[in-house]
Write an enzyme that holds these catalytic residues in place. Sequence first.
Site, PDB file in Angstrom:
ATOM      1  N   ASP A  20       0.885  -1.159   0.000  1.00  0.00           N
ATOM      2  CA  ASP A  20       0.000   0.000   0.000  1.00  0.00           C
ATOM      3  C   ASP A  20       0.926   1.213   0.000  1.00  0.00           C
ATOM      4  OD1 ASP A  20      -1.701   2.082   0.528  1.00  0.00           O
ATOM      5  OD2 ASP A  20      -2.368   1.351   2.497  1.00  0.00           O
ATOM      6  N   LYS A  82       2.749  11.329  -3.119  1.00  0.00           N
ATOM      7  CA  LYS A  82       1.759  10.634  -3.957  1.00  0.00           C
ATOM      8  C   LYS A  82       0.841  11.616  -4.695  1.00  0.00           C
ATOM      9  CE  LYS A  82      -1.801   7.056  -3.360  1.00  0.00           C
ATOM     10  NZ  LYS A  82      -2.334   6.095  -2.385  1.00  0.00           N
ATOM     11  N   GLU A 182      -7.098   0.552  -4.812  1.00  0.00           N
ATOM     12  CA  GLU A 182      -7.174   0.425  -3.354  1.00  0.00           C
ATOM     13  C   GLU A 182      -8.518  -0.145  -2.893  1.00  0.00           C
ATOM     14  OE1 GLU A 182      -6.093   4.397  -2.245  1.00  0.00           O
ATOM     15  OE2 GLU A 182      -4.018   4.090  -2.879  1.00  0.00           O
TER      16      GLU A 182
END
Length: 620
Positions: A20, A82, A182
């Site tokens: 993740d 990100k 996700e």
Amino acid sequence: MAYLELNVLDNAPKPIVGIDLGTTNSMAALFVDGRPQVLRPEGNSGYVPSAIWFGENGRLLVGQEARHQAAADPGHVLFSVKRFMGRGLADVGSELENVPFPAKPGENGGVRFTIRGKEWSPEQLSALILKKVQWMASQALGGKPVERAVITVPAYFDDTQRQATRDAARLAGIEAVRIVNEPTAACLAYGLDQKKQGTVAVYDLGGGTFDVSILAIEDGVFRVLSTNGDTHLGGDDFDRELVQLALEDLALPPALAQDRTLRQSLRLSAERCKIALSKDPSAELQLIAPDRGLDWRRQIARTEFEARIAPWIERTLACCRRALADAGLETRQIDEVVLVGGSTRVPAVRAAVERLFGRRPHTELNPDEVVALGAAVQGHVLAGGTRDILLLDVTPLSLGLETMGGAVAKVIQRNSPIPCQATEGFTTYADNQTGLDLHIVQGERELAKDCRTLGRFQLRGIPALPAGMARIAVRFALDADGVLAVTAKEESTGVSAHIEIQPMNGLTDGEVESMLKSSYDNAVADFDARRVADLKVELGIMLRAIEKNLPGFKAELDPETLADIQDARRAAEAARAGDPKASEIQKVRDALERASLPLSALMMDRVAKDALSGKKLGDF
Ligand code: AMP
């Protein structure tokens, strides 16, 4: 030109971890002992804060250590990289306000940060975080290298952002075997893929971002129907509400209210208070700074906190309603609700989501870890592991190569989840063999003639070497779109040849069924036929060795041995040319081996002596 002899080079399964790669925290997980688990080295949470500190002379700290620098040296710490992945300068606009480094456009349309005189792309910066995650995972696995991963991205990431994530992985020395959404990973962690059909709402409230995704499950495969959210809404806003409450109560002089260190310690106190309020009806909020004469404490009731954060929660619900409308669904048509992100531990958030969807959300797994856990489940399946009725794309028929003698070496087994890849090692069959025919086949039968031909190609330019000395790696890679790329490479010279094929083109489900059925119907006969084919090849190799070496040793062998060898050779030639049963050819092979034992012994003696005098095996 001849087909080649098969021997396995390197086919040991390597673990595929789930990563993740988060805005706030990143972590890796792996499927072990029948379940996914976060990889934590001893005494460590396994969480890598997505933060990087840039010191002087190229010194870098990543993760927890970088975060610790934030208070002392905020001007050199980068968070939330990100947010810049795969985006142009014009798109990121106000995001840059939170970055203490100047940014300019990069050559490929991306952003470049200038940090202590060096330029960095978001991919390079993310690679630093991935490297730390990789190191952490490897530590947890007792030093085992971690080279392959399933990496998660938000469902709304476009192709450029996904590619940037892949590039970051490559820079970190990690092969991104698959990029997974996700919310899909969160569903996998809860095993929702095992439902035949249904709809899921994934509500993900982290520290600084909110995402909601509506997914459809069809035969275990997830499809994103809609996404919505707010890239600047999360637990940080809840903290700010408490900071605001404290500042109202404290009525500090403006200079003190703006003091960076005081604000930071108040923010940390607010977060602690918020977290305590998730389990207690009241908790203390404090600001203690003896050097400023401050010793302020106040009990905050959960109800008071909830009243302050209610507008933020309402904003997330509005996003959910928009996502539902875009998916063309009503709340009552949602079958499952999954909570992701640390801020979903706030009881008022859980209650609000439950009220909106009219059903209890899944909260059994740690909401900070659920995405990494789901990615690990996906990694496990891609590595060839099984989980009850987990349906993913698989290859319905084995893919392989014809080997010497007409048998099939299955390189990718039927039912392997795609994408997948495997490499087999081959060597040459004849002396000075400089070319190789590759015949790619599909099916479950043991002989190439009974399988479906997918393609043929040739590898030329193999260096002239004695039989068995060349090393040729043949790699089969089946991508997510079902395209098979086969590459043959001679390792010493690097010469290679390549072909791409669509194995399922022109095949109906009925034909697949009948190919499988014929393999079951012919299983016993096929087994025998394969043994015969393999034994014929082995006989050929033995005969050639005898033919080549016998003249040189003839004088040292007694006439009886020579006669036995000649008889066994004749029987072997006849068996190779004929159509013997497996048991018959096995007998012939054993007899040839027995008869030529004295010759083999002499050859071994010579090899040992020559090895001492420096002559190589290949000189024979
Ligand atoms: P994430 O980005 O998913 O790691 O979520 C981090 C956010 O979750 C931060 O704002 C944390 O303060 C918040 N958080 C973590 N644990 C709790 C908790 N027990 N109660 C409320 N918020 C929490």
